[in-house]
Design a protein around this motif. Structure first.
Motif, mmCIF file in Angstrom:
data_model
loop_
_atom_site.group_PDB
_atom_site.id
_atom_site.type_symbol
_atom_site.label_atom_id
_atom_site.label_comp_id
_atom_site.label_asym_id
_atom_site.label_seq_id
_atom_site.Cartn_x
_atom_site.Cartn_y
_atom_site.Cartn_z
ATOM 1 N N ALA A 1 -3.722 -3.822 7.237
ATOM 2 C CA ALA A 1 -2.789 -2.871 7.854
ATOM 3 C C ALA A 1 -1.387 -3.309 7.459
ATOM 4 O O ALA A 1 -1.202 -4.443 7.006
ATOM 5 N N PRO A 2 -0.403 -2.428 7.631
ATOM 6 C CA PRO A 2 0.959 -2.811 7.260
ATOM 7 C C PRO A 2 1.378 -4.123 7.925
ATOM 8 O O PRO A 2 1.001 -4.385 9.064
ATOM 9 N N ASN A 3 2.118 -4.934 7.185
ATOM 10 C CA ASN A 3 2.661 -6.224 7.657
ATOM 11 C C ASN A 3 1.633 -7.348 7.728
ATOM 12 O O ASN A 3 1.961 -8.452 8.151
ATOM 13 N N ARG A 4 0.399 -7.057 7.330
ATOM 14 C CA ARG A 4 -0.613 -8.095 7.440
ATOM 15 C C ARG A 4 -0.229 -9.370 6.700
ATOM 16 O O ARG A 4 -0.331 -10.470 7.249
ATOM 17 N N ASP A 5 0.212 -9.252 5.453
ATOM 18 C CA ASP A 5 0.477 -10.452 4.663
ATOM 19 C C ASP A 5 1.599 -11.291 5.276
ATOM 20 O O ASP A 5 1.490 -12.506 5.364
ATOM 21 N N GLU A 6 2.652 -10.623 5.736
ATOM 22 C CA GLU A 6 3.772 -11.348 6.345
ATOM 23 C C GLU A 6 3.293 -12.108 7.586
ATOM 24 O O GLU A 6 3.656 -13.258 7.808
ATOM 25 N N VAL B 1 5.086 -7.371 14.513
ATOM 26 C CA VAL B 1 4.067 -8.418 14.643
ATOM 27 C C VAL B 1 3.232 -8.173 15.896
ATOM 28 O O VAL B 1 2.002 -8.184 15.866
ATOM 29 N N VAL B 2 3.907 -7.905 17.014
ATOM 30 C CA VAL B 2 3.196 -7.706 18.274
ATOM 31 C C VAL B 2 2.340 -6.431 18.216
ATOM 32 O O VAL B 2 1.210 -6.407 18.702
ATOM 33 N N ASP B 3 2.864 -5.378 17.579
ATOM 34 C CA ASP B 3 2.079 -4.145 17.419
ATOM 35 C C ASP B 3 0.788 -4.436 16.670
ATOM 36 O O ASP B 3 -0.296 -4.001 17.061
ATOM 37 N N TYR B 4 0.929 -5.152 15.572
ATOM 38 C CA TYR B 4 -0.243 -5.471 14.738
ATOM 39 C C TYR B 4 -1.274 -6.262 15.552
ATOM 40 O O TYR B 4 -2.458 -5.940 15.566
ATOM 41 N N LEU B 5 -0.793 -7.288 16.238
ATOM 42 C CA LEU B 5 -1.704 -8.150 16.993
ATOM 43 C C LEU B 5 -2.392 -7.371 18.110
ATOM 44 O O LEU B 5 -3.603 -7.482 18.309
ATOM 45 N N ALA B 6 -1.615 -6.572 18.835
ATOM 46 C CA ALA B 6 -2.184 -5.830 19.966
ATOM 47 C C ALA B 6 -3.185 -4.786 19.480
ATOM 48 O O ALA B 6 -4.199 -4.542 20.122
#
Ligand code: HEC
Length: 106
Positions: free
Chosen positions: A29-34, A82-87
């Motif tokens: 998903a977007p931002n995964r690599d970062e 970051v928090v969006d991705y994790l949640a």
């Protein structure tokens, strides 16, 4: 000889393998690599992938990671992402825990 081979096999599957993690172990998903590189500077992804937290809990965890463990403060838009991705990927509603209810709690 067998012992030597066993020792080599253990070495190969031990820390070596953990160090070989790459971003594809996390959901694409977007931002995964970062996020992967940000978080694995200190620990493997297992502590992340085994967690099921709400957005608020992930947000609090970022504060804890900064205050207690010395992570560079995450702020503004980057923190949101970051928090969006994790949640989204490691929220309470995902994973086996959501599908199979704990028989001891039913
Ligand atoms: C500066 C180092 C550092 C960075 C960067 C870091 N962490 Fe941590 N994190 C730690 C330490 C130290 C622990 C506690 C020891 C352990 O479990 O390995 C920990 C533990 C955790 C835990 C387990 C909490 C629990 O339930 O006990 C989670 C989840 C976690 N980190 C998520 C993340 C995420 C997500 C990121 C990236 C946004 C991240 N960490 C970045 C140092 C860091």
């Amino acid at each position: 000889m067998r012992r030597v081979l066993l020792a080599l096999a253990l070495l190969a599957t031990g820390p070596g393998l953990a160090a070989a993690e790459d971003p594809s172990v996390l959901p694409d998903a977007p931002n995964r690599d970062e996020i992967f590189y940000l978080c694995t500077a200190c620990h493997g992804t297992a502590v992340i992938t085994r967690s099921r937290l709400t957005r608020q809990q992930w947000d609090d965890l970022m504060t804890w990671m900064t205050e207690v463990h010395g992570m560079a403060p995450l702020e503004g838009r980057e923190r949101q992402e970051v928090v969006d991705y994790l949640a989204r990927h490691f929220g309470p509603a995902q994973g086996p825990a959501a599908r199979a209810r704990n028989p001891f709690l039913n």
